[in-house]
Scaffold this motif. Structure first.
Motif, short mmCIF file in Angstrom:
data_model
loop_
_atom_site.label_atom_id
_atom_site.label_comp_id
_atom_site.label_asym_id
_atom_site.label_seq_id
_atom_site.Cartn_x
_atom_site.Cartn_y
_atom_site.Cartn_z
N GLU A 161 0.82 -1.20 0.00
CA GLU A 161 0.00 0.00 0.00
C GLU A 161 0.86 1.26 0.00
OE1 GLU A 161 -2.61 -1.82 3.42
OE2 GLU A 161 -3.71 -0.15 2.53
N GLU A 162 1.88 1.27 0.86
CA GLU A 162 2.75 2.45 0.93
C GLU A 162 3.54 2.62 -0.37
OE1 GLU A 162 2.69 4.68 3.18
OE2 GLU A 162 1.59 3.69 4.81
N PHE B 140 1.40 4.37 -3.00
CA PHE B 140 1.30 5.81 -2.73
C PHE B 140 2.63 6.50 -3.05
CE2 PHE B 140 -2.53 4.64 -0.51
CZ PHE B 140 -3.35 5.71 -0.79
N GLU C 197 -5.28 5.28 -5.64
CA GLU C 197 -6.21 4.16 -5.58
C GLU C 197 -7.08 4.10 -6.84
OE1 GLU C 197 -5.90 2.28 -3.16
OE2 GLU C 197 -7.72 1.09 -3.03
N ARG D 195 -5.15 3.15 -10.04
CA ARG D 195 -4.71 1.76 -10.05
C ARG D 195 -5.88 0.81 -10.29
NH1 ARG D 195 -2.77 -2.53 -6.18
NH2 ARG D 195 -3.60 -1.40 -4.41
N ARG E 46 -1.32 5.70 7.97
CA ARG E 46 -2.35 5.42 6.99
C ARG E 46 -3.27 4.34 7.56
NH1 ARG E 46 -1.66 6.87 1.99
NH2 ARG E 46 0.61 6.90 2.10
N TRP F 61 -4.40 1.10 7.09
CA TRP F 61 -3.98 -0.02 6.26
C TRP F 61 -5.14 -1.00 6.07
CZ3 TRP F 61 0.29 0.74 10.16
CH2 TRP F 61 1.28 1.60 9.65
N ARG G 230 -6.86 3.53 3.56
CA ARG G 230 -5.76 4.20 2.85
C ARG G 230 -5.71 5.71 3.05
NH1 ARG G 230 -6.37 -0.27 -1.89
NH2 ARG G 230 -5.19 -1.82 -0.74
#
Lengths: 145, 145, 145, 145
Positions: A38-39, A42, A48, A51, D12, D14, D75
């Motif tokens: 996830e990081e 970003f 989001e 993607r 964030r 997650w 997120r």
């Protein structure tokens, strides 16, 4: 961060991630790999929405594995690195390495996603834009999908 | 199960619920209360669809608290009981008690939900059918909502 | 439970095990396999103390993997079965199968532990008593340790 | 970070912290408060050993509560702040505030620990050195213990 790493972050082993053996619980490594993914997205600036092509596509996990070499102790810092991204026709395989404070490898993991659309989900190719961006960050093609 | 309990279940303290102090992690009690709530609704035969009026209403948590008296040790059995349900105009307050193998109270918790519809959520009254069923299982009215 | 299963249990997909995709989070399957292992050892009557030889030996996980075929939805019941136990000189490999309400396989997982003593941990053979008990419940020998 | 904050961090939301409602699961706020407490002690330079007086004392949680005002979405970034520390004779009460990207308060929580030694644990006074350090970071005395 080692030269071959695509991306990495450092976190502390938080108390809620430990178990009664006094070490990081083995199931938490999987959540941490996902957290790094996830990081990473970003970090490289793929929002989001972009993607997922406006939520039309998503990326269910079809495989996950970890090999554990040494335990991680409560409250120590560790690094988790995204070391490899392999692209199939539809699948993306992410490889990870956990390193302790001394830079020693404590675990290696991998997670495979497939690219799908709709519900029930139908397997599709990785969108070209996403493939190109990932390749510009070191992702490589592989044969199997 | 004690006479005043509305519903209760027994589970083992699983390894993944412990922390490096060798006890159940304090945050897990909240997930376990919620787990008992889920089992309770199945037990009294209110299906998901009925309770949520075909997904038109839902029950966000607005408050949660626990008081811990004694630790729960790995792999021991414990009982968690739903001891009280209090109904406001819109809110439902569930009270819980955790008991160890000897029947001693180890923790007491409460969780409050409100009844909402739509998004952004708008507070509404608890549907009459749900209120009636809960009262038939021992729920009581309280003044505040 | 299918004929070849060594042990199995049924649980509900609890809310705290789901993620924002509306399915069981992929990391939870690992905790659930471990949970079944714990229940299995209680089921066959090997107490904690006996299995760990009075805390002198323990069983760190050195490998874990899952393959996901279909998602598990919130609040549905599923079965998780211990389908195979393979014994090395020091290692124990547990294989698992998750099945949905219709008996369809939704995921297969495996977890490998090694038998160690002391700290820092030193690899030792599986105690004969434990090996014998596991074999009486269907465990099989394999060559690698 | 607001002027009155004692310490704060941004993380964030997650994926592994979300649930099928598409929001941060209510039980995760508790683990995050504890996470912030851990980071706070490292930040002010009290090592584990010093704080626990060489493992002779520890700090079991006796109370935890949260009030939830708005959900946190997957997120998104949020800030969690340690806003108050209140010292009893033996107890320490930590107050927390969660804020979304716009700085709006989404939840407030508090956690109370007691200071104990030995096993079974015996309640003792907060060590003077720890009390002094906490007061130098804004902790205040309160009457009850």
């Amino acid at each position: 961060m080692e030269p071959r790493d695509i991306f990495s972050m450092k976190w502390r082993v938080w108390w809620s991630e430990t178990d009664a053996a006094g070490i990081m619980h083995f199931s938490k490594y999987f959540a941490i790999c996902e957290r790094l993914e996830e990081e990473f997205y970003f970090h490289i600036g793929i929002g989001e929405e972009a993607r997922m092509a406006g939520r039309k596509i998503w990326f269910p996990r079809v495989h996950a594995d970890c090999d554990y070499k040494k335990p991680l102790l409560p409250r120590t810092m560790y690094e988790v690195a995204l070391t490899k991204i392999e692209l199939g026709e539809s699948s993306i395989k992410y490889s990870y390495e956990f390193r302790d404070d001394n830079g020693e490898t404590v675990a290696t993991c991998s997670i495979v996603t497939v690219t799908v659309t709709g519900f029930p989900p139908k397997k599709i190719s990785i969108p070209k834009e996403l493939r190109d961006i990932l390749k510009s960050h070191g992702a490589i093609d592989r044969f199997s999908s």
